[in-house]
Design a protein around this motif. Structure first.
Motif: not given
Ligand code: F6P
Length: 321
Positions: A126-128, A169-171, A221-223, A250-252
């Motif tokens: 999802i991060d592109n 999100m966006g690591r 962005a979380e990154g 988050g994960h949603l």
């Molecule tokens: O790389 C996709 C991603 O959803 C990032 O946006 C996020 O930082 C990371 O994975 C979260 O990873 P995990 O589900 O292992 O916590």
């Protein structure tokens, strides 16, 4: 080539199932036997392979996640472990592997490719943030999910004259924040690829309220760094005195049915990956550039870096005055 396998690795992304379906169906269409590897590279090392027929990928194009399950497999870096994986493939007579995933998955595939094994990657995260492609599977769905969620939060924000800081999100990359920010008309955007000035953010919020706005939305962005959303929310509340709330999506953002665009691009990339293996083009990743399907050697990608489109960042700034 008679038998190929497909695996998904790293974080799941909506559209991965559509890509698996395309690999299996295109593979069978072109006369191949197709196997699925469960649990990513870990499953490969353990020989967790299943034969896939047409029906095994029926009714999955609309489902998020991955039917093959994902795993990060930290120890895939060692040659010993890679050789074990190759032995498992050889035992079943599999002559080519398609790997769907983000940068970690592509690194894993590159290692097998260095060992001389025919590998083709499909960028899925999802991060592109994968170099060598303008698009990675799942990005469009994640952005749409974030936009939809913020549209809802906005109802409360305007009903209560609130400022909302929304962390997406966006690591390491700000792409989700950028596209979401434009999509919701955010007052300010904070991404890892651009400097931000807290005083400028505060001034924009104050200016907005002065000209009659009933809410402010700041997309972060979380990154940028761990805890950035909460940190920004606190700072804005202290410096403005405005009622400020923080929502971490988050994960949603990673789940849900893939968008039509993700289903399309996943189908195209999946079929292309099979065609490349059939044409003996190995050690490559399928990608999209300027709307066209392309492929690039994995070794080139390892030296490359994802570049965010900063024009969009400047566009956002000019539209949120
Ligand atoms: O790389 C996709 C991603 O959803 C990032 O946006 C996020 O930082 C990371 O994975 C979260 O990873 P995990 O589900 O292992 O916590």
């Amino acid at each position: 080539m008679k038998k190929i396998a497909v695996l998904t690795s790293g974080s799941d992304a909506p559209g991965m199932n559509a890509a698996i379906r395309a690999v299996v169906r295109r593979g069978i269409f072109s006369g191949l036997e197709v196997y699925g590897v469960r649990n990513g590279f870990r499953g490969l090392v353990e020989g967790d392979l299943i034969s896939m027929d047409l029906g095994s990928v029926g009714d999955i194009i609309h489902r998020g996640g991955t039917i093959l399950q994902n795993d990060y497999c930290e120890n895939f870096q060692t040659v010993e472990v890679q050789k074990k994986a190759l032995r498992q493939l050889k035992e079943v007579g599999i002559e080519g592997l398609i790997v769907i995933g983000g940068n970690g998955a592509i690194k894993g595939a590159e290692m097998l490719s260095i060992q001389g094994y025919p590998t083709v990657c499909i960028p899925g995260t999802i991060d592109n943030d994968v170099p060598g492609t303008d698009y990675t599977i799942g990005f469009d769905t994640a952005v749409n999910t974030a936009v939809e969620a913020i549209d809802k939060i906005r109802n409360t924000a305007s009903s209560h004259d609130r400022t909302y800081v929304i962390e997406v999100m966006g690591r390491h990359a700000g792409d989700i924040a950028l596209w979401t920010g434009i999509g919701v008309g955010a007052e300010s955007l904070i991404i890892p690829e651009a400097e931000y000035d807290i005083e400028d953010i505060i001034a924009r919020i104050k200016h907005g309220y002065k000209r009659g706005k009933t809410h402010s939305i700041i997309v972060v962005a979380e990154g940028v760094r761990k805890g950035i959303g909460t940190e920004m929310g606190k700072m804005i509340q202290e410096k403005t005195g405005f009622d400020t709330k923080v929502t971490i999506l988050g994960h949603l953002q990673r789940g849900g049915a893939p968008s039509a665009y993700d289903r399309m691009i996943s189908s195209q990339m999946g079929a292309k990956a099979v065609d490349l293996l059939n044409e003996d083009k190995k050690g490559v990743m399928v990608g999209v550039q300027n709307g066209q399907l392309i492929y690039r050697p994995l070794e080139e990608l390892m030296e490359d870096q994802h570049v965010i489109n900063l024009e969009i960042y400047h566009l956002a700034r000019s539209l949120s005055i």
